[in-house]
Scaffold this motif. Structure first.
Motif, mmCIF file in Angstrom:
data_model
loop_
_atom_site.group_PDB
_atom_site.id
_atom_site.type_symbol
_atom_site.label_atom_id
_atom_site.label_comp_id
_atom_site.label_asym_id
_atom_site.label_seq_id
_atom_site.Cartn_x
_atom_site.Cartn_y
_atom_site.Cartn_z
ATOM 1 N N UNK A 176 6.624 -16.572 9.609
ATOM 2 C CA UNK A 176 6.034 -15.425 10.299
ATOM 3 C C UNK A 176 5.690 -14.328 9.305
ATOM 4 N N UNK A 177 4.576 -13.661 9.563
ATOM 5 C CA UNK A 177 4.176 -12.502 8.784
ATOM 6 C C UNK A 177 4.797 -11.276 9.449
ATOM 7 N N UNK A 178 5.631 -10.551 8.713
ATOM 8 C CA UNK A 178 6.342 -9.394 9.256
ATOM 9 C C UNK A 178 5.827 -8.125 8.574
ATOM 10 N N UNK A 179 4.985 -7.340 9.278
ATOM 11 C CA UNK A 179 4.555 -6.061 8.702
ATOM 12 C C UNK A 179 5.701 -5.058 8.712
ATOM 13 N N UNK A 180 5.784 -4.266 7.634
ATOM 14 C CA UNK A 180 6.850 -3.281 7.507
ATOM 15 C C UNK A 180 6.216 -1.937 7.159
ATOM 16 N N UNK A 181 6.545 -0.923 7.964
ATOM 17 C CA UNK A 181 6.071 0.439 7.718
ATOM 18 C C UNK A 181 7.255 1.263 7.241
ATOM 19 N N UNK A 182 7.110 1.855 6.057
ATOM 20 C CA UNK A 182 8.180 2.644 5.467
ATOM 21 C C UNK A 182 7.716 4.075 5.236
ATOM 22 N N UNK A 183 8.662 4.994 5.246
ATOM 23 C CA UNK A 183 8.372 6.399 4.965
ATOM 24 C C UNK A 183 9.435 6.912 4.002
ATOM 25 N N UNK A 184 8.978 7.468 2.891
ATOM 26 C CA UNK A 184 9.919 8.060 1.945
ATOM 27 C C UNK A 184 10.336 9.420 2.475
ATOM 28 N N UNK A 185 11.614 9.578 2.766
ATOM 29 C CA UNK A 185 12.157 10.844 3.228
ATOM 30 C C UNK A 185 12.236 11.805 2.046
ATOM 31 N N UNK A 186 12.716 11.287 0.919
ATOM 32 C CA UNK A 186 12.785 12.026 -0.336
ATOM 33 C C UNK A 186 12.876 10.999 -1.459
ATOM 34 N N UNK A 241 0.848 -1.185 0.000
ATOM 35 C CA UNK A 241 0.000 0.000 0.000
ATOM 36 C C UNK A 241 0.887 1.239 0.000
ATOM 37 N N UNK A 242 0.694 2.099 -1.003
ATOM 38 C CA UNK A 242 1.476 3.332 -1.120
ATOM 39 C C UNK A 242 0.512 4.504 -1.068
ATOM 40 N N UNK A 243 0.698 5.364 -0.073
ATOM 41 C CA UNK A 243 -0.121 6.570 0.071
ATOM 42 C C UNK A 243 0.787 7.712 0.477
ATOM 43 N N UNK A 244 0.838 8.725 -0.361
ATOM 44 C CA UNK A 244 1.659 9.900 -0.124
ATOM 45 C C UNK A 244 3.106 9.469 0.079
ATOM 46 N N UNK A 245 3.673 9.668 1.267
ATOM 47 C CA UNK A 245 5.059 9.278 1.520
ATOM 48 C C UNK A 245 5.160 8.001 2.352
ATOM 49 N N UNK A 246 4.029 7.317 2.588
ATOM 50 C CA UNK A 246 4.009 6.091 3.398
ATOM 51 C C UNK A 246 3.849 4.851 2.528
ATOM 52 N N UNK A 247 4.612 3.830 2.877
ATOM 53 C CA UNK A 247 4.532 2.544 2.190
ATOM 54 C C UNK A 247 4.333 1.482 3.265
ATOM 55 N N UNK A 248 3.281 0.693 3.130
ATOM 56 C CA UNK A 248 3.026 -0.412 4.047
ATOM 57 C C UNK A 248 3.108 -1.711 3.254
ATOM 58 N N UNK A 249 3.863 -2.675 3.769
ATOM 59 C CA UNK A 249 3.985 -3.976 3.118
ATOM 60 C C UNK A 249 4.028 -5.044 4.198
ATOM 61 N N UNK A 250 3.934 -6.283 3.751
ATOM 62 C CA UNK A 250 4.065 -7.409 4.658
ATOM 63 C C UNK A 250 4.963 -8.438 3.984
ATOM 64 N N UNK A 251 5.854 -9.017 4.766
ATOM 65 C CA UNK A 251 6.800 -10.006 4.261
ATOM 66 C C UNK A 251 6.611 -11.291 5.048
ATOM 67 N N UNK A 252 6.389 -12.389 4.355
ATOM 68 C CA UNK A 252 6.251 -13.686 5.021
ATOM 69 C C UNK A 252 7.607 -14.372 4.962
ATOM 70 N N UNK A 253 8.230 -14.543 6.125
ATOM 71 C CA UNK A 253 9.566 -15.131 6.173
ATOM 72 C C UNK A 253 9.683 -16.030 7.411
ATOM 73 N N UNK A 254 10.251 -17.210 7.212
ATOM 74 C CA UNK A 254 10.449 -18.204 8.274
ATOM 75 C C UNK A 254 9.177 -18.447 9.084
#
Length: 128
Positions: A94-104, A79-92
């Motif tokens: 476990x579901x690992x949610x990741x919250x990202x922010x584009x600085x520039x 999910x990409x909205x404005x400068x925020x990116x939300x994703x989920x990664x399934x590894x080993x």
């Protein structure tokens, strides 16, 4: 009377100029592309790699590959909205949610919420 009209027009010009400049300074951040990431506090084997975001038909898809592997793991619920990116990664298992922010346009910061705790990460746009 003429002076009042000129003054009013001048005020309107200034207001619209300021609005135009503020809109121009808000550039659209675009995450599509490859990003080299570092997560130094992640478990061994997961501390660095490449994140890739692809935009097709107006929707984003994401993939991650860890250093030492060419295998691309798909990112879920991108999910990409404005400068925020939300994703989920399934590894080993476990579901690992990741919250990202584009600085520039060249830098992303974020946090991966693993079962063992939050893991900070940073990413820079990969050079072509």
């Amino acid at each position: 009377m003429l002076m009042k009209k000129v003054f009013s027009l001048l005020i309107l010009f200034i207001v619209f100029s300021i609005a135009g400049f503020s809109q121009a300074s808000k550039q659209k951040l675009e995450p599509a592309g490859k990003w080299q990431f570092e997560a130094p506090y992640a478990p061994e084997g997961y501390t660095s790699g490449i994140m890739e975001f692809v935009k097709a038909e107006g929707k984003y898809q994401g993939f991650v590959s860890f250093t030492g592997s060419d295998y691309k793991i798909p990112l879920d619920r991108v999910s990409v909205k404005s400068d925020s990116i939300l994703v989920s990664l399934y590894v080993e298992g476990a579901d690992v949610p990741i919250k990202l922010k584009m600085v520039d346009q060249e830098k992303i910061t974020g946090v991966a919420s693993s079962p063992d705790g939050d893991i900070p990460l940073t990413a820079t746009r990969a050079k072509q």
